[in-house]
Design a protein around this motif. Structure first.
Motif, PDB file in Angstrom:
ATOM      1  N   THR A 195      11.151  -3.732  -8.720  1.00 34.63           N
ATOM      2  CA  THR A 195      11.805  -2.443  -8.989  1.00 34.63           C
ATOM      3  C   THR A 195      13.319  -2.600  -9.056  1.00 34.63           C
ATOM      4  O   THR A 195      13.982  -1.970  -9.894  1.00 34.63           O
ATOM      5  CB  THR A 195      11.432  -1.415  -7.906  1.00 34.63           C
ATOM      6  OG1 THR A 195      10.007  -1.321  -7.824  1.00 34.63           O
ATOM      7  CG2 THR A 195      12.012  -0.054  -8.220  1.00 34.63           C
ATOM      8  N   GLY A 241      10.426  -4.621  -2.912  1.00 37.14           N
ATOM      9  CA  GLY A 241      11.097  -3.890  -3.980  1.00 37.14           C
ATOM     10  C   GLY A 241      11.852  -4.774  -4.941  1.00 37.14           C
ATOM     11  O   GLY A 241      12.756  -4.303  -5.650  1.00 37.14           O
ATOM     12  N   GLN A 295      13.392   5.724  -5.542  1.00 40.44           N
ATOM     13  CA  GLN A 295      12.457   5.084  -6.458  1.00 40.44           C
ATOM     14  C   GLN A 295      12.858   5.186  -7.933  1.00 40.44           C
ATOM     15  O   GLN A 295      12.310   4.493  -8.780  1.00 40.44           O
ATOM     16  CB  GLN A 295      11.063   5.712  -6.283  1.00 40.44           C
ATOM     17  CG  GLN A 295      10.454   5.449  -4.909  1.00 40.44           C
ATOM     18  CD  GLN A 295      10.313   3.960  -4.614  1.00 40.44           C
ATOM     19  OE1 GLN A 295       9.794   3.202  -5.428  1.00 40.44           O
ATOM     20  NE2 GLN A 295      10.782   3.537  -3.448  1.00 40.44           N
ATOM     21  N   HIS A 336       7.864  -1.890 -16.569  1.00 40.44           N
ATOM     22  CA  HIS A 336       9.273  -1.566 -16.326  1.00 40.44           C
ATOM     23  C   HIS A 336      10.133  -1.917 -17.543  1.00 40.44           C
ATOM     24  O   HIS A 336      11.011  -1.134 -17.945  1.00 40.44           O
ATOM     25  CB  HIS A 336       9.791  -2.320 -15.098  1.00 40.44           C
ATOM     26  CG  HIS A 336       9.354  -1.742 -13.793  1.00 40.44           C
ATOM     27  ND1 HIS A 336       9.639  -0.447 -13.418  1.00 40.44           N
ATOM     28  CD2 HIS A 336       8.654  -2.293 -12.762  1.00 40.44           C
ATOM     29  CE1 HIS A 336       9.150  -0.218 -12.206  1.00 40.44           C
ATOM     30  NE2 HIS A 336       8.537  -1.320 -11.794  1.00 40.44           N
ATOM     31  N   LYS A 341      15.890  -1.574 -12.031  1.00 36.83           N
ATOM     32  CA  LYS A 341      17.062  -0.719 -11.798  1.00 36.83           C
ATOM     33  C   LYS A 341      18.333  -1.377 -12.331  1.00 36.83           C
ATOM     34  O   LYS A 341      19.190  -0.710 -12.952  1.00 36.83           O
ATOM     35  CB  LYS A 341      17.227  -0.438 -10.298  1.00 36.83           C
ATOM     36  CG  LYS A 341      16.196   0.514  -9.718  1.00 36.83           C
ATOM     37  CD  LYS A 341      16.443   0.704  -8.228  1.00 36.83           C
ATOM     38  CE  LYS A 341      15.474   1.709  -7.614  1.00 36.83           C
ATOM     39  NZ  LYS A 341      15.720   1.897  -6.166  1.00 36.83           N
ATOM     40  N   TYR A 344      15.187   4.871 -11.367  1.00 35.05           N
ATOM     41  CA  TYR A 344      16.025   3.789 -11.882  1.00 35.05           C
ATOM     42  C   TYR A 344      17.512   4.007 -11.556  1.00 35.05           C
ATOM     43  O   TYR A 344      18.269   3.042 -11.449  1.00 35.05           O
ATOM     44  CB  TYR A 344      15.845   3.650 -13.390  1.00 35.05           C
ATOM     45  CG  TYR A 344      14.488   3.119 -13.802  1.00 35.05           C
ATOM     46  CD1 TYR A 344      13.889   2.075 -13.099  1.00 35.05           C
ATOM     47  CD2 TYR A 344      13.809   3.649 -14.896  1.00 35.05           C
ATOM     48  CE1 TYR A 344      12.647   1.572 -13.479  1.00 35.05           C
ATOM     49  CE2 TYR A 344      12.567   3.158 -15.277  1.00 35.05           C
ATOM     50  CZ  TYR A 344      11.986   2.124 -14.560  1.00 35.05           C
ATOM     51  OH  TYR A 344      10.748   1.632 -14.935  1.00 35.05           O
ATOM     52  N   THR A 372      16.818  -2.787  -0.173  1.00 31.46           N
ATOM     53  CA  THR A 372      16.079  -1.639  -0.684  1.00 31.46           C
ATOM     54  C   THR A 372      15.731  -0.689   0.462  1.00 31.46           C
ATOM     55  O   THR A 372      15.871  -1.034   1.638  1.00 31.46           O
ATOM     56  CB  THR A 372      14.788  -2.094  -1.377  1.00 31.46           C
ATOM     57  OG1 THR A 372      13.928  -2.703  -0.405  1.00 31.46           O
ATOM     58  CG2 THR A 372      15.085  -3.111  -2.472  1.00 31.46           C
TER      59      THR A 372
END
Length: 350
Positions: free
Chosen positions: A170, A167, A331, A205, A174, A333, A302
């Motif tokens: 991601t 993660g 998952q 992203h 975030k 943001y 995560t």
């Protein structure tokens, strides 16, 4: 979250509370709590002529004294087996050995060997001892990310490290989303030039979040990408650079050398290690080994919302000597929480 750990700690509380109940004795009533004679009438005479309500009040007071005004003292022999069960429960929930030993020792020091007064709820005194110990372990290193960003010289260069599939990309998105909400300008460096599709993934992203992306071709020098991103941020007065890197196993010597080069060339202000909370002791071990290769400043865990054990979150800050900065809780943001040890402990005992 943490259902397995909750169940284990609940069993420990029950067993320890039962032992306290066995050892608890009423506290001797002090003279200040004894009824006194007044106006020449003895207490016995006054009680005899008192109203029914007064009799009830007197009885309730005596009952309360018997039930709630108690004390206990335990020695190690009383709780040796129970504390052993606690340590085994902690280990079963992926809490590292040294951390488990620390928690058990703290609980023993809190509850064993000294006389303590208790109320009617014996499980509360046990829970409070557990909470204090776990909170002390997790509060050993606390870091305020937002305050760091606000006070540090710009641009703040943050490099993210860790293995594939945990993660990391991601988490970068975030944090970019969070920084934009703080009115910070953000540049992302697509420094994972090793994994096929990694540049396209982080580009998606960056577009969704609405931040600038600096990228080179696949297979290029990641250190050059991060360097260019920092130079772009300086030229455009950007606040923060978030630098992705190739997910690599700590045993891959070449990739770890490449990571060292990135940090040498770009001189990051923060290096954040990313791993899954559900990885348990594996995450703790990887954090230690990454920290030896490229000293990390903190960790992001995560999939905390899917973690039934909680071992990694309890252990990782204590073992590495570096704080947990964020927890990933989903998952979206917005599913990123600044780490708060008090909040975390409350989740364990909720």
């Amino acid at each position: 979250m943490f259902n397995k750990l909750k169940n284990k700690l609940s069993g420990f509380k029950q067993n320890f509370s039962s032992k306290i109940e066995d050892k608890a004795t009423p506290v001797e009533e002090s003279s200040s709590t004894k009824p006194e004679a007044s106006e020449g009438i003895s207490f016995q005479e006054k009680e005899a002529v008192g109203t029914k309500d007064e009799n009830k009040t007197g009885f309730a007071h005596k009952a309360k004294a018997l039930v709630f005004e108690r004390e206990f003292i335990l020695d190690e022999a009383d709780v040796e087996d129970i504390l052993w069960e606690l340590e085994m429960s902690l280990l079963e929930n992926d809490i590292a050995i040294s951390v488990s030993e620390k928690i058990v020792t703290d609980v023993k020091q809190e509850l064993v060997g000294s006389r303590k007064k208790i109320g009617g709820n014996t499980s509360k005194i046990v829970e409070d001892a557990l909470k204090k110990s776990i909170n002390d372990v997790m509060s050993a290193n606390v870091f305020d990310f937002d305050e760091f960003i606000d006070s540090h010289e710009k641009p703040v260069n943050i490099v993210f490290v860790g293995i594939n599939g945990t993660g990391k990309t991601t988490s970068i998105a975030k944090i970019a989303h969070r920084l934009k909400a703080m009115n910070k300008s953000v540049v992302i460096a697509a420094g994972d030039t090793f994994r096929a599709g990694a540049i396209d993934q982080i580009a998606v992203h960056a577009e969704r979040v609405g931040v600038k992306l600096i990228k080179h071709q696949e297979g290029g020098d990641p250190a050059a990408v991060v360097y260019d991103a920092v130079q772009y941020a300086k030229a455009h007065d950007s606040d923060v650079v978030l630098s992705d890197t190739a997910g690599r196993m700590h045993t891959n010597v070449n990739l770890m050398a490449q990571l060292q080069k990135i940090c040498r060339v770009s001189a990051p202000d923060l290096v954040l290690f990313v791993d899954e909370a559900v990885a348990g002791n594996d995450a703790v071990e990887r954090a230690e080994q990454f920290n030896e290769a490229v000293p990390v400043d903190g960790s992001i865990l995560t999939k905390t919302d899917a973690d039934s054990k909680g071992g990694a979150a309890i252990s990782i800050a204590y073992i590495t000597g570096k704080p947990i900065v964020f927890l990933g809780l989903g998952q979206e943001y917005e599913d990123l929480k600044k780490f708060d040890p008090h909040w975390f402990v409350d989740q364990i005992f909720s």
